[in-house]
Design a protein around this motif. Structure first.
Motif, mmCIF file in Angstrom:
data_model
loop_
_atom_site.group_PDB
_atom_site.id
_atom_site.type_symbol
_atom_site.label_atom_id
_atom_site.label_comp_id
_atom_site.label_asym_id
_atom_site.label_seq_id
_atom_site.Cartn_x
_atom_site.Cartn_y
_atom_site.Cartn_z
ATOM 1 N N PHE A 63 0.865 -1.171 0.000
ATOM 2 C CA PHE A 63 0.000 0.000 0.000
ATOM 3 C C PHE A 63 0.907 1.228 0.000
ATOM 4 C CE2 PHE A 63 -4.077 -1.825 2.165
ATOM 5 C CZ PHE A 63 -4.180 -2.750 1.139
ATOM 6 N N TYR A 64 0.534 2.246 -0.788
ATOM 7 C CA TYR A 64 1.411 3.400 -0.955
ATOM 8 C C TYR A 64 0.754 4.687 -0.459
ATOM 9 C CZ TYR A 64 4.258 0.395 -3.935
ATOM 10 O OH TYR A 64 5.035 -0.628 -4.394
ATOM 11 N N THR A 65 1.601 5.576 0.006
ATOM 12 C CA THR A 65 1.180 6.939 0.300
ATOM 13 C C THR A 65 2.252 7.869 -0.253
ATOM 14 O OG1 THR A 65 0.401 8.466 2.009
ATOM 15 C CG2 THR A 65 2.277 7.056 2.576
ATOM 16 N N THR A 66 1.977 9.167 -0.288
ATOM 17 C CA THR A 66 2.906 10.103 -0.905
ATOM 18 C C THR A 66 2.796 11.476 -0.254
ATOM 19 O OG1 THR A 66 3.697 10.940 -3.049
ATOM 20 C CG2 THR A 66 1.304 10.849 -2.723
ATOM 21 N N ASP A 67 3.573 12.416 -0.743
ATOM 22 C CA ASP A 67 3.499 13.807 -0.288
ATOM 23 C C ASP A 67 2.372 14.485 -1.077
ATOM 24 O OD1 ASP A 67 3.799 16.551 0.117
ATOM 25 O OD2 ASP A 67 5.981 16.417 0.300
ATOM 26 N N PHE A 68 1.208 14.589 -0.457
ATOM 27 C CA PHE A 68 0.041 15.104 -1.184
ATOM 28 C C PHE A 68 0.154 16.601 -1.466
ATOM 29 C CE2 PHE A 68 -1.529 11.209 0.858
ATOM 30 C CZ PHE A 68 -2.045 10.557 -0.252
ATOM 31 N N ASP A 69 0.866 17.320 -0.635
ATOM 32 C CA ASP A 69 1.090 18.745 -0.912
ATOM 33 C C ASP A 69 1.924 18.913 -2.186
ATOM 34 O OD1 ASP A 69 -0.321 19.511 1.343
ATOM 35 O OD2 ASP A 69 1.459 19.550 2.621
ATOM 36 N N GLU A 70 2.942 18.079 -2.330
ATOM 37 C CA GLU A 70 3.763 18.141 -3.552
ATOM 38 C C GLU A 70 2.952 17.705 -4.763
ATOM 39 O OE1 GLU A 70 7.915 16.272 -5.362
ATOM 40 O OE2 GLU A 70 7.586 16.245 -3.182
ATOM 41 N N GLU A 145 -7.584 8.679 -2.593
ATOM 42 C CA GLU A 145 -7.072 9.776 -1.775
ATOM 43 C C GLU A 145 -6.567 10.919 -2.657
ATOM 44 O OE1 GLU A 145 -6.221 11.753 1.824
ATOM 45 O OE2 GLU A 145 -7.542 10.095 1.237
ATOM 46 N N LEU A 146 -5.931 10.595 -3.779
ATOM 47 C CA LEU A 146 -5.480 11.646 -4.696
ATOM 48 C C LEU A 146 -6.670 12.391 -5.295
ATOM 49 C CD1 LEU A 146 -2.544 9.773 -6.468
ATOM 50 C CD2 LEU A 146 -2.348 11.887 -5.144
ATOM 51 N N GLY A 147 -7.730 11.662 -5.629
ATOM 52 C CA GLY A 147 -8.931 12.312 -6.139
ATOM 53 C C GLY A 147 -9.523 13.276 -5.135
ATOM 54 N N ARG A 148 -9.491 12.898 -3.863
ATOM 55 C CA ARG A 148 -10.036 13.766 -2.806
ATOM 56 C C ARG A 148 -9.153 14.991 -2.590
ATOM 57 N NH1 ARG A 148 -9.809 14.672 2.610
ATOM 58 N NH2 ARG A 148 -7.982 13.348 2.921
ATOM 59 N N ARG A 149 -7.842 14.791 -2.572
ATOM 60 C CA ARG A 149 -6.914 15.878 -2.252
ATOM 61 C C ARG A 149 -6.785 16.910 -3.369
ATOM 62 N NH1 ARG A 149 -3.184 15.343 2.047
ATOM 63 N NH2 ARG A 149 -3.898 13.703 3.457
ATOM 64 N N LEU A 150 -7.002 16.496 -4.614
ATOM 65 C CA LEU A 150 -6.736 17.388 -5.745
ATOM 66 C C LEU A 150 -7.971 18.127 -6.251
ATOM 67 C CD1 LEU A 150 -4.345 15.027 -7.761
ATOM 68 C CD2 LEU A 150 -3.686 17.055 -6.455
ATOM 69 N N LYS A 151 -9.107 17.980 -5.581
ATOM 70 C CA LYS A 151 -10.354 18.575 -6.065
ATOM 71 C C LYS A 151 -10.257 20.075 -6.278
ATOM 72 C CE LYS A 151 -13.947 15.320 -4.635
ATOM 73 N NZ LYS A 151 -15.072 15.077 -3.696
ATOM 74 N N SER A 152 -9.669 20.784 -5.326
ATOM 75 C CA SER A 152 -9.602 22.243 -5.429
ATOM 76 C C SER A 152 -8.452 22.691 -6.324
ATOM 77 C CB SER A 152 -9.441 22.872 -4.042
ATOM 78 O OG SER A 152 -8.286 22.371 -3.399
ATOM 79 N N THR A 153 -7.388 21.878 -6.419
ATOM 80 C CA THR A 153 -6.216 22.257 -7.213
ATOM 81 C C THR A 153 -6.450 22.054 -8.701
ATOM 82 O OG1 THR A 153 -4.778 21.599 -5.393
ATOM 83 C CG2 THR A 153 -3.745 21.840 -7.553
#
Length: 402
Positions: A63-70, A145-153
Motif C-alpha cells: 500500500f502506498y502513500t505520498t506527499d500530497f502537498d507536492e 485519496e489523490l482524487g479527494r486531495r486534488l479537487k480544489s487544485t
C-alpha cells in the motif's frame, strides 16, 4: 375414494419434502467438503470465511502513500503551465464512458468451477486471488485519496483519479468475490487500517504506478490470449474477463504517460535515467521471483512460467521505451541468464526459511545467498541500458517530441 386421494397427496407431500431436504443436504455436503478443502490448505483465518492477510515481505503487494502537498503543486496549472488540459479533459471523458460498467457480472459457473479445483492447485489459486486483490485494492486507496486531495487544485485530474479508483475498486471487489468461491475472502476494511503504507515521493509514485499498470496489462492480456488458444486449460471463468479488464490497466498507464510528457524533469536527465532503470528492474525482478515461487499456478493454466514472464517483461519494456528515458536491455543474452540465477538463489533462501533450523542459524545460512542476490541485482543494473523515450536528449534539450 376421497380417503385414498388424501393418502396419496400426503405421500406426495412427504416425498417432496424429503426430496428438498436431500437436495439441501447435498448442497451443504458440497459446501462442507469445499470448506474442509480450504481449511486443510493451512491458511490462517481471522474469523469464519475471512482469511488472514499473508505476511508482508519485500515481494508482497504494498500500500502506498505520498506527499500530497507536492502532488497538488505537480497538478497546479499556476505552478505547472505545461499541463495539457485538453488532453487531460479528453482522457477524463474516456474514463467517464466507463466501458466496463457491465463487464464484471458473475454467473453460476464461478462457484461450480471453484468446487472442482482441489489440493495444491486450489491453494495456489487462492494465493493468486489474494495477491491480485491486494494489488488492485492498493491502487484504489491511493487513487481515491489523490482524487479527494486534488479537487480544489485541479478538478479534472481529481476526477480522473476518482474514476481510476472506481476501476480498481471494481477489480478488487471482483477478485475478493472470486476468493469467496473458495470459501475465503479478505477483510479489505481491516487491511485499510492495519497494513503498512510505503511512502514514495510523487515522482516515484508516477514511475511505479505507470509500470504497475502497464505490466498488469501485459500479464492479463497474455493469459487471456493463451487460454483462448487453449480452452481446455480454462480452469476458472475469471480469466475470460481479462480482455476487457486489461484495457482499464492500459488506460490508467496512458494517463501517467500524459503526466510524464509534461514534466520534462522526470524524463530528461541522467538522474531520471537512473530512476527509470531502477523502477523497471524493481518491477521486473519482483514479478520474476514471485511468479517462479508459484510456477504451479501458471502450469495449471498450461503456461511455462519462465516463457510467460520473459514475454511480459519484453513487451512491457517495449511499451515503456516510448516514455522512460532509459530502460534495461532485457533482450540482451545475459539479462535473463542473470534473472534465472536470482531465481535459484531465491529458492535457496526460501528453502532455508522453511527449514527447522533455529532463527539465528537460518539468518546465518541465508546470508551468503542474500549477498549473492544483491550482487546479482547490481550486475543487472550496471548492464548497458537502452536510451529511449519521447524526449530526444541529444538533438534538443528544450523540446519534447511526441
Amino acid at each position: 375414494m376421497a380417503a385414498t386421494m388424501m393418502k396419496a397427496n400426503n405421500q406426495l407431500a412427504r416425498a417432496s419434502v424429503q426430496g428438498r431436504a436431500a437436495r439441501v443436504s447435498a448442497r451443504r455436503a458440497v459446501v462442507v467438503r469445499a470448506a474442509a478443502a480450504s481449511d486443510d490448505l493451512g491458511f490462517k483465518t481471522m474469523r469464519n470465511g475471512v482469511k488472514e492477510a499473508s505476511a508482508e515481505s519485500l515481494l508482497t503487494p504494498r500500500f502506498y502513500t505520498t506527499d500530497f502537498d507536492e502532488m497538488e503543486q505537480l497538478f497546479s496549472q499556476q505552478i505547472n503551465p505545461n499541463l495539457d488540459m485538453a488532453e487531460l479533459e479528453a482522457m477524463c471523458t474516456e474514463f467517464k464512458n466507463d466501458y466496463n460498467q457491465r463487464h464484471f457480472v458473475r454467473n453460476e459457473t464461478f462457484k461450480k468451477a471453484a468446487e472442482g479445483i482441489t489440493g495444491e492447485t486450489r491453494k495456489i489459486f487462492i494465493e493468486f486471488l489474494e495477491r491480485s486483490c491486494t494489488a488492485e485494492f492498493s491502487g484504489f486507496l491511493l487513487y481515491k485519496e489523490l482524487g479527494r486531495r486534488l479537487k480544489s487544485t485541479n478538478p479534472v485530474v481529481a476526477e480522473i483519479f476518482t474514476l481510476m479508483s472506481r476501476d480498481e475498486a471494481r477489480h478488487a471487489g471482483f477478485l475478493n468475490k472470486a476468493m469467496s468461491d473458495f470459501n475465503l475472502a479478505l477483510d479489505l476494511g481491516f487491511l485499510t487500517k492495519n497494513r503498512k503504507y510505503t511512502f514514495f515521493k510523487p515522482k516515484f509514485i508516477i514511475y511505479a504506478t505507470y509500470l504497475s499498470e502497464k505490466i498488469g496489462y501485459w500479464r492479463y492480456i497474455s493469459i487471456y490470449r493463451h487460454l483462448q488458444r487453449n480452452p481446455d486449460n480454462q480452469l476458472y471463468p475469471l480469466f475470460e474477463y481479462f480482455e476487457n479488464w486489461c484495457q482499464d490497466e492500459n488506460r490508467h498507464g496512458d494517463f501517467f504517460t500524459a503526466i510524464l510528457k509534461v514534466r520534462p524533469e522526470f524524463v530528461n536527465d541522467w538522474v531520471a535515467k537512473l530512476w527509470s532503470r531502477f523502477f523497471c528492474l524493481s518491477v521486473y525482478i519482483t514479478m520474476y521471483l514471485n511468479d517462479h515461487q508459484r510456477s504451479a499456478f501458471y502450469e495449471s493454466l498450461g503456461l511455462n512460467t519462465t516463457q510467460f514472464n520473459q514475454h511480459v517483461i519484453i513487451e512491457t519494456n517495449k511499451t515503456t521505451e516510448r516514455i522512460f528515458p532509459a530502460v534495461p536491455d532485457v533482450e540482451h543474452p545475459e539479462f535473463f541468464t542473470k534473472m534465472d540465477e536470482l531465481v535459484k538463489l531465491n529458492n535457496k533462501v526460501i528453502e532455508i526459511g522453511n527449514s527447522d533450523m533455529p532463527a539465528p542459524l537460518k539468518a546465518l545460512a541465508r546470508a551468503p545467498y542474500v549477498e549473492r542476490m544483491i550482487a546479482g541485482i547490481f550486475q543487472i543494473f550496471i548492464m548497458k541500458p537502452i536510451d529511449c523515450g519521447s524526449f530526444d536528449l541529444e538533438a534538443n534539450q528544450t523540446q519534447l517530441s511526441y
